[in-house]
Design a protein around this motif. Structure first.
Motif, short mmCIF file in Angstrom:
data_model
loop_
_atom_site.label_atom_id
_atom_site.label_comp_id
_atom_site.label_asym_id
_atom_site.label_seq_id
_atom_site.Cartn_x
_atom_site.Cartn_y
_atom_site.Cartn_z
N ASP A 20 42.80 39.71 70.51
CA ASP A 20 42.12 40.96 70.87
C ASP A 20 42.69 42.14 70.08
O ASP A 20 41.95 43.01 69.63
N THR A 21 44.00 42.16 69.91
CA THR A 21 44.63 43.25 69.17
C THR A 21 44.27 43.18 67.69
O THR A 21 43.97 44.20 67.06
N GLY A 27 38.59 43.93 63.10
CA GLY A 27 37.22 43.52 63.39
C GLY A 27 37.01 42.02 63.26
O GLY A 27 35.89 41.53 63.40
N GLU A 28 38.07 41.27 63.03
CA GLU A 28 37.99 39.81 62.89
C GLU A 28 38.48 39.13 64.16
O GLU A 28 39.46 39.55 64.76
N ARG A 29 37.79 38.07 64.56
CA ARG A 29 38.20 37.26 65.71
C ARG A 29 38.90 35.99 65.22
O ARG A 29 38.45 35.37 64.25
N HIS A 30 39.97 35.64 65.91
CA HIS A 30 40.71 34.42 65.59
C HIS A 30 41.01 33.67 66.87
O HIS A 30 41.01 34.24 67.96
N ILE A 53 49.44 45.98 63.63
CA ILE A 53 49.32 45.08 64.78
C ILE A 53 50.60 45.09 65.61
O ILE A 53 50.56 45.18 66.84
N GLU A 54 51.74 45.04 64.94
CA GLU A 54 53.01 45.05 65.66
C GLU A 54 53.24 46.39 66.36
O GLU A 54 53.86 46.43 67.43
N GLU A 55 52.75 47.47 65.81
CA GLU A 55 52.84 48.76 66.50
C GLU A 55 52.03 48.73 67.79
O GLU A 55 52.49 49.20 68.83
N LEU A 56 50.83 48.17 67.72
CA LEU A 56 49.98 48.10 68.93
C LEU A 56 50.57 47.16 69.97
O LEU A 56 50.59 47.48 71.16
N THR A 57 51.05 46.00 69.53
CA THR A 57 51.60 45.04 70.50
C THR A 57 52.94 45.52 71.05
O THR A 57 53.39 45.04 72.09
N PHE A 65 48.92 43.44 80.15
CA PHE A 65 47.50 43.08 80.12
C PHE A 65 47.23 41.70 79.54
O PHE A 65 46.08 41.33 79.32
N ILE A 66 48.28 40.94 79.29
CA ILE A 66 48.09 39.57 78.80
C ILE A 66 47.44 38.75 79.93
O ILE A 66 47.84 38.83 81.09
N GLY A 67 46.43 37.98 79.57
CA GLY A 67 45.72 37.19 80.57
C GLY A 67 46.48 35.96 81.01
O GLY A 67 47.42 35.51 80.35
#
Length: 113
Positions: A20-21, A27-30, A53-57, A65-67
């Motif tokens: 999600d991050t 804009g890419e899904r993995h 990405i590491e800044e956001l995580t 918010f991890i499922g």
């Protein structure tokens, strides 16, 4: 019997939250099927975006918010009902200064640890 469960990939959907991050940044899904090793971002070809990405995580509350993986709560409950002493093992996520406290709250909220 004492049972040790890994958190990520067993109880927590870390890869889904990371996906999600990555989507927010690129804009890419993995998916989990594309992960070829411990370094998820390299598996997904995201080295160019690693810093973002590491800044956001690493932001406060990302861990919160991890499922939960499907069936995880039921599995832990069943193990406890059978009388097992269930513990979780996990590791610190180096990019987040709040990871340890958030992970503890997450485990308490969803699993009663």
């Amino acid at each position: 019997m004492r049972i040790l469960l890994d958190c990520d990939g067993v109880l927590a959907d870390f890869v889904g939250s990371m996906s999600d991050t990555v989507y927010r940044v690129t804009g890419e899904r993995h998916t989990l099927d594309e992960v070829g090793g411990y370094d998820i971002l390299s598996s997904w070809g995201m080295d160019w975006y690693r810093r973002e990405i590491e800044e956001l995580t690493g932001e406060r509350h990302w861990c919160s918010f991890i499922g939960i993986l499907p069936g995880a709560a039921d599995a832990v409950r069943k193990l406890r009902d059978l009388g097992h002493d269930v513990h979780v093992v996990t590791t610190d996520y180096n990019h987040s200064v709040t990871w340890v406290s958030e992970r503890r709250r997450w485990l308490e909220r969803y699993f009663g640890f």
